[in-house]
Design a protein around this motif. Structure first.
Motif, PDB file in Angstrom:
ATOM      1  N   SER A 206       0.830  -1.204   0.000  1.00 55.72           N
ATOM      2  CA  SER A 206       0.000   0.000   0.000  1.00 55.72           C
ATOM      3  C   SER A 206       0.867   1.258   0.000  1.00 55.72           C
ATOM      4  N   GLU A 207       1.990   1.143   0.697  1.00 59.50           N
ATOM      5  CA  GLU A 207       2.902   2.277   0.722  1.00 59.50           C
ATOM      6  C   GLU A 207       3.572   2.445  -0.638  1.00 59.50           C
ATOM      7  N   ARG A 208       3.880   1.328  -1.317  1.00 57.76           N
ATOM      8  CA  ARG A 208       4.471   1.435  -2.655  1.00 57.76           C
ATOM      9  C   ARG A 208       3.482   2.097  -3.607  1.00 57.76           C
ATOM     10  N   ASP A 209       2.182   1.766  -3.436  1.00 52.18           N
ATOM     11  CA  ASP A 209       1.154   2.408  -4.253  1.00 52.18           C
ATOM     12  C   ASP A 209       1.106   3.908  -3.967  1.00 52.18           C
ATOM     13  N   PHE A 210       1.242   4.252  -2.711  1.00 50.64           N
ATOM     14  CA  PHE A 210       1.256   5.673  -2.331  1.00 50.64           C
ATOM     15  C   PHE A 210       2.469   6.375  -2.946  1.00 50.64           C
ATOM     16  N   GLN A 211       3.630   5.697  -2.920  1.00 52.74           N
ATOM     17  CA  GLN A 211       4.840   6.299  -3.492  1.00 52.74           C
ATOM     18  C   GLN A 211       4.685   6.524  -4.987  1.00 52.74           C
ATOM     19  N   LEU A 212       3.999   5.589  -5.663  1.00 52.95           N
ATOM     20  CA  LEU A 212       3.754   5.773  -7.089  1.00 52.95           C
ATOM     21  C   LEU A 212       2.903   7.012  -7.329  1.00 52.95           C
ATOM     22  N   LYS A 213       1.916   7.226  -6.469  1.00 50.03           N
ATOM     23  CA  LYS A 213       1.084   8.418  -6.588  1.00 50.03           C
ATOM     24  C   LYS A 213       1.907   9.692  -6.364  1.00 50.03           C
ATOM     25  N   VAL A 214       2.841   9.617  -5.424  1.00 47.09           N
ATOM     26  CA  VAL A 214       3.727  10.764  -5.174  1.00 47.09           C
ATOM     27  C   VAL A 214       4.534  11.081  -6.418  1.00 47.09           C
ATOM     28  N   GLU A 215       5.116  10.033  -7.023  1.00 47.82           N
ATOM     29  CA  GLU A 215       5.932  10.265  -8.214  1.00 47.82           C
ATOM     30  C   GLU A 215       5.078  10.777  -9.377  1.00 47.82           C
ATOM     31  N   ASN A 216       3.846  10.308  -9.463  1.00 45.27           N
ATOM     32  CA  ASN A 216       2.939  10.831 -10.490  1.00 45.27           C
ATOM     33  C   ASN A 216       2.660  12.313 -10.264  1.00 45.27           C
ATOM     34  N   THR A 217       2.562  12.710  -8.998  1.00 39.47           N
ATOM     35  CA  THR A 217       2.366  14.131  -8.685  1.00 39.47           C
ATOM     36  C   THR A 217       3.577  14.941  -9.123  1.00 39.47           C
ATOM     37  N   TRP A 218       4.772  14.425  -8.824  1.00 41.97           N
ATOM     38  CA  TRP A 218       5.992  15.124  -9.244  1.00 41.97           C
ATOM     39  C   TRP A 218       6.022  15.293 -10.761  1.00 41.97           C
TER      40      TRP A 218
END
Length: 379
Positions: free
Chosen positions: A161-173
């Motif tokens: 779930s945290e990896r999914d969150f990190q992917l969302k962070v990178e998508n935001t960047w």
């Protein structure tokens, strides 16, 4: 150097007071020296015929200049009892310059304000960017852009779930990098900047760079110094920006000199480049000057020209000026007349020194130009 910042000087009649002022050191002896320099400059203007209201306006403007805000000094242009323009210098004048003349004394500005290009600085982080325009008139706000504000920060967990969150962070960047690049491209076009410097987040800088339009990317450099946060400016950042501007300016001069040498014609075919006061005056009358080249030690800079109220009313002889529609032309320096004409038609101006490649005595006499269009030779 683009001279659009000189617009306040173009539509006003003179005579003009021009003072290039070095504020000296920031101590007691410096304060006394500044008083003497101000007094001497105003006395010179009075002796040359300046009216009392204009002298007083110059005196007040010079008194307000401090070494903290303007360590290299300023140039003041005044007429009709008021200061029309005040520009920061990047190099202090070696000798005091104060004069009262029909036109503003513009030529020293090329060397003392520097011809470093108009530069758009982008201060970037992962949420957006602030833009600042750097030119001869000093720093100027050029807008900002804000992207998505969350999620921005990654976590250290390896949970799915945290990896999914990190992917969302990178998508935001990535999304924000695209937003910044689009806004930066628009700011570049609107500002007329010649160079872009990226400052800030180490990951976001290259992400923004690769999303810029090709034409903007080709004139963009990045620096590792500084950032978007308040207080992140530093001497290293300032030097990096100025170094980028100097290098860009040097490349432009070298390229212009190559074009100038190739453009001169002695075969009777149309020339893309001209030199000498008569040819330049003709080009100025017809708004054909694309890039004006000035060599500081050129003997023709101080040659006589005649001008009227409009910037393109410039001639070599008094009678020629009258035929342009000016009933009462005045004699001026050729370099100031041509610089005024160049500024009015948005021409570029480059200051050439003997150190610029094989500059030497190019252009002959110290004045030359690359042209926007040419005349066909007479049959």
């Amino acid at each position: 150097m683009q001279l659009t910042f000189l617009e306040p000087l173009l539509d006003r009649r003179g005579p003009w007071a021009t003072v290039y002022f070095d504020p000296a050191q920031n101590d007691e002896s410096g304060a006394k020296e500044r008083e003497l320099i101000v007094r001497d400059a105003c006395r010179t203007l009075e002796e040359e015929g300046a009216d009392s209201a204009t002298v007083q306006a110059v005196r007040e403007a010079l008194t307000d200049i401090t070494p903290q805000q303007d360590p290299a000094g300023r140039v003041i242009f005044a007429a009709g009892g008021e200061v029309a323009l005040s520009c920061r210098l990047s190099r202090p004048p070696q000798n005091a310059i104060a004069c009262w003349a029909p036109l503003p004394r513009l030529a020293p500005l090329l060397e003392l304000a520097g011809q470093d290009p108009l530069c758009l600085v982008a201060y970037i982080d992962r949420t957006g960017a602030d833009f600042e325009l750097r030119g001869a008139a000093g720093p100027k706000d050029a807008g900002s852009v804000e992207g998505r504000q969350r999620p921005i920060h990654r976590t250290a967990s390896a949970d799915w779930s945290e990896r999914d969150f990190q992917l969302k962070v990178e998508n935001t960047w990535d999304h924000n990098a695209g937003e910044i690049a689009a806004a930066l491209g628009s700011a570049y076009e609107e500002s007329g900047a010649e160079l872009v410097v990226l400052v800030g987040d180490v990951r976001e800088r290259p992400a923004v760079l690769e999303r810029l339009p090709e034409a903007v990317r080709e004139v963009t450099v990045a620096t590792e110094h500084g950032g978007r946060a308040a207080g992140s400016s530093s001497p290293a950042l300032e030097e990096a920006i100025e170094q980028a501007r100097r290098e860009h300016a040097h490349r432009r001069v070298e390229k212009a000199l190559d074009r100038f040498r190739a453009g001169r014609s002695d075969t009777g075919s149309p020339a893309d480049a001209v030199e000498g006061v008569p040819a330049l005056v003709e080009a100025a009358q017809e708004h054909r000057i694309d890039t004006l080249l000035i060599r500081a030690d050129g003997p023709e800079l101080a040659a006589e020209a005649w001008v009227g109220a409009a910037p393109d009313q410039v001639a070599v002889r008094f009678t020629d000026a009258q035929t342009l529609g000016e009933g009462d032309p005045v004699a001026v320096r050729a370099d100031d007349a041509l610089l005024r004409a160049a500024a009015a038609t948005a021409a570029d101006v480059l200051f050439v020194t003997p150190a610029d490649g094989e500059g030497g005595d190019v252009p002959t006499g110290g004045l030359g130009a690359l042209l926007r269009w040419t005349h066909e030779p007479a049959a």
